[in-house]
Write an enzyme that holds these catalytic residues in place. Structure first.
Site, PDB file in Angstrom:
ATOM      1  N   VAL A   1       4.913  -2.570  14.485  1.00 54.55           N
ATOM      2  CA  VAL A   1       4.458  -3.965  14.464  1.00 54.55           C
ATOM      3  C   VAL A   1       5.432  -4.802  13.646  1.00 54.55           C
ATOM      4  O   VAL A   1       5.902  -5.855  14.074  1.00 54.55           O
ATOM      5  CB  VAL A   1       3.038  -4.068  13.867  1.00 54.55           C
ATOM      6  CG1 VAL A   1       2.632  -5.527  13.672  1.00 54.55           C
ATOM      7  CG2 VAL A   1       2.031  -3.371  14.774  1.00 54.55           C
TER       8      VAL A   1
ATOM      9  N   VAL B   1      12.070   0.287   6.138  1.00 51.91           N
ATOM     10  CA  VAL B   1      12.463  -0.980   6.759  1.00 51.91           C
ATOM     11  C   VAL B   1      13.628  -0.775   7.741  1.00 51.91           C
ATOM     12  O   VAL B   1      14.181  -1.736   8.255  1.00 51.91           O
ATOM     13  CB  VAL B   1      12.845  -2.037   5.694  1.00 51.91           C
ATOM     14  CG1 VAL B   1      11.637  -2.422   4.869  1.00 51.91           C
ATOM     15  CG2 VAL B   1      13.962  -1.542   4.801  1.00 51.91           C
ATOM     16  N   ASP B   2      13.948   0.507   8.020  1.00 53.08           N
ATOM     17  CA  ASP B   2      15.096   0.811   8.897  1.00 53.08           C
ATOM     18  C   ASP B   2      15.022   0.101  10.240  1.00 53.08           C
ATOM     19  O   ASP B   2      16.032  -0.360  10.769  1.00 53.08           O
ATOM     20  CB  ASP B   2      15.172   2.323   9.203  1.00 53.08           C
ATOM     21  CG  ASP B   2      15.166   3.153   7.945  1.00 53.08           C
ATOM     22  OD1 ASP B   2      15.126   2.541   6.871  1.00 53.08           O
ATOM     23  OD2 ASP B   2      15.186   4.384   8.038  1.00 53.08           O
TER      24      ASP B   2
ATOM     25  N   CYS C   1       0.842  -1.214   0.000  1.00 51.91           N
ATOM     26  CA  CYS C   1       0.000   0.000   0.000  1.00 51.91           C
ATOM     27  C   CYS C   1       0.873   1.258   0.000  1.00 51.91           C
ATOM     28  O   CYS C   1       1.944   1.268   0.580  1.00 51.91           O
ATOM     29  CB  CYS C   1      -0.867   0.058   1.267  1.00 51.91           C
ATOM     30  SG  CYS C   1      -2.261  -1.042   1.281  1.00 51.91           S
TER      31      CYS C   1
END
Length: 419
Positions: A163, A122-123, A115
Site C-alpha cells: 500500500v 522502505v525499499d 508500530c
C-alpha cells in the site's frame, strides 16, 4: 502513560458515528504537497498521527489550519527535509518524499518509526522513485531523493503488493513526464481514495482499485475540496465489539462496500447484518458468536488490521477457529495478553488456534501495537471485573475518541492519566 480502566461485562447497544479513515487521510495530507493552490480536506480524524503530519507539513513551509476541515496551502513550501524528531513516531512520513521530489526536484526524509510489526522496509518506495528517474542516497539516517528537471513516466512492476509504495509511486507519477503504469499495485480502498483526491486536483489516473494503475503525468496540480472516506477498520472494530458482547449496534457514516470480507465473516459467526448506503447494523439477538476461520491477505481479501479483533471473537466464540496471518510477521502480540484474561490459544508459526471460552476475566494487560491494543480494550468490555489496558498511546494513533464512542454504547470505561 495513560491507561484505560474498563468494568465489564457490558452488552453493547446503540449507535456510533465512524470517523474518517486514518489510512486515507495520511497519504492525502502528504499528497497535498503536490498542489500549487489551496486544498480543503474534510472528514479528517483527530488523531496523533494526523497532528504529527500537519506539524510536518507546517515545518516544510505549508500553511496548515484546522477548523472542522483541514486546509493546506503548499504554495510556499521551501524546506525539503522531514526531520527525525517528527518522523520517528510515524512511518507515514515517508509519503512526504515522493511529492517533494516530484514537485521540487528534491526531498529528504529521516528513516521512519511507527508500530513495531515485523519488517516494513522502505525499499519498495525507493526502487519506485528510482524507476521514475530519481537519484536516491541513504546518508546519516536520511533517505535523500533528487532529480534534474521532472521525473519520467515508467512501467513499474511491484515485487510485492505494498500500500505504502503504491501511494508513493502514484503520487510522484502525477507530475512526471509521460505515462506511468503500476503493475501488481495495491487495491485497498485508501489507495482509491488517494487517487480520487489527486484527480480532484487535476491528476489523470485510471485503474485505481485494480492491480494495474495508469497515471498520465500533468504539468501542475491545482486546488480543490475532498472528503476522506470512512474508516473501515474502525467500523469493523465496533461491529466486532457488538458481536462479542451479544449486542446490537448501528454504525453511521460507514461505507459498507469497503468491508465485504469482514461482513461475510461476521455473518458466518452468526451476526444478523443489514447495510444501507452509509450505515451498517449488526444484531446478535443475544446469542454467542460461532468460531470462524480467517486468513489475512491484501485487499479485497480479509484485512490484517482486523486480525486481532477476530482473534478475540474466536476466543469467546462457540467452537475452535483458526486465524492465519500472511501479511505481517510478529502480529500476534495480543495473544499472550488475552491469555492472561483466561483465553485459550496456541500459536503455530503464522496461525493462532483459538479455543472459545464462555467468559474472560478482567486483568492488567499491555498494548503493543495499534490494532492489538484495540482488541484488549474490547476484551475488557466483555470480561468480568476490571481490566486495565496500559500503553494506550498506540490506540490514540488510530482511533478517534474510542472511549467516548464506547461509553455511548454503554461501556463503563475511563481514561486514567499517567505519571
Amino acid at each position: 502513560m495513560d491507561k484505560f480502566r474498563v468494568q465489564g461485562p457490558t452488552k453493547l447497544q446503540g449507535e456510533v458515528t465512524i470517523s474518517g479513515a486514518k489510512n486515507a487521510a495520511l497519504p492525502i495530507l502528504f499528497a497535498a504537497l503536490l498542489a500549487e493552490e489551496p486544498v480543503e480536506i474534510q472528514n479528517v480524524p483527530k488523531l496523533k498521527d494526523v497532528d504529527t503530519s500537519m506539524k510536518l507539513l507546517s515545518q516544510l513551509g505549508a500553511k496548515v489550519e484546522r477548523n472542522g476541515s483541514v486546509h493546506i496551502d503548499a504554495r510556499d513550501v521551501n524546506v525539503f527535509c522531514a526531520p527525525y524528531d517528527l518522523v520517528k513516531t510515524m512511518r507515514a512520513s515517508i509519503w512526504a518524499l515522493g511529492p517533494l521530489v516530484a514537485r521540487f526536484g528534491q526531498g529528504q526524509v529521516s528513516l521512519p518509526g511507527g508500530c513495531t510489526i515485523g519488517a516494513r522496509p522502505v525499499d519498495l518506495h525507493i526502487s519506485g522513485l528510482e524507476q521514475l528517474g530519481a537519484t536516491i542516497k541513504l546518508e546519516e539516517g536520511y533517505v535523500k531523493a533528487s532529480v534534474d528537471g521532472r521525473l519520467k513516466g515508467a512501467h513499474i512492476v511491484m515485487d510485492k503488493v505494498s500500500v505504502g509504495a503504491t501511494v508513493t509511486i502514484m503520487c510522484s507519477a502525477t507530475l512526471a513526464e509521460g505515462t506511468t503504469i503500476i503493475e501488481n499495485a495495491a487495491r485497498e480502498p485508501e489507495i482509491v481514495d488517494t487517487a480520487n483526491f489527486l484527480i480532484t486536483l487535476g491528476a489523470k489516473i485510471s485503474g485505481q482499485g485494480t492491480d494495474r494503475i495508469v497515471i498520465e503525468g500533468v504539468e501542475r496540480l491545482g486546488g480543490g475540496v475532498y472528503r476522506v472516506l470512512p474508516d473501515r477498520i474502525e467500523t469493523g472494530t465496533f461491529l466486532v465489539a457488538a458481536a462479542i458482547s451479544r449486542g446490537k449496534i448501528i454504525c453511521r457514516n460507514a461505507q459498507p462496500d469497503t468491508l465485504d470480507a469482514v461482513l461475510a465473516k461476521l455473518r458466518d459467526a452468526g451476526a444478523d447484518i443489514e447495510v444501507g448506503e452509509d450505515w451498517i447494523s449488526l444484531d446478535m439477538h443475544g446469542k454467542r458468536p460461532k468460531a470462524v476461520n480467517v486468513r489475512t491477505a491484501p485487499h479485497p481479501a480479509f484485512p490484517t488490521d482486523m486480525q486481532a479483533q477476530f482473534t478475540l471473537l474466536n476466543l469467546v466464540a462457540e467452537g475452535t477457529g483458526f486465524i492465519t496471518e500472511t501479511v505481517f510477521e510478529n502480529r500476534f502480540m495480543h495473544v499472550p495478553e488475552l491469555s492472561r484474561m483466561g483465553a485459550h490459544a496456541e500459536i503455530e508459526s503464522n496461525t493462532v488456534i483459538c479455543h472459545g471460552v464462555e467468559k474472560l476475566s478482567g486483568a492488567q494487560v499491555m498494548a503493543t501495537d495499534l490494532r492489538a491494543s484495540a482488541s484488549l480494550v474490547l476484551a475488557g468490555c466483555i470480561a468480568e471485573g476490571t481490566t486495565v489496558v496500559d500503553r494506550i498511546y498506540h490506540i490514540d494513533r488510530g482511533y478517534e475518541r474510542i472511549e467516548d464512542k464506547l461509553r455511548a454504547l454503554g461501556v463503563n470505561i475511563e481514561r486514567v492519566k499517567g505519571e
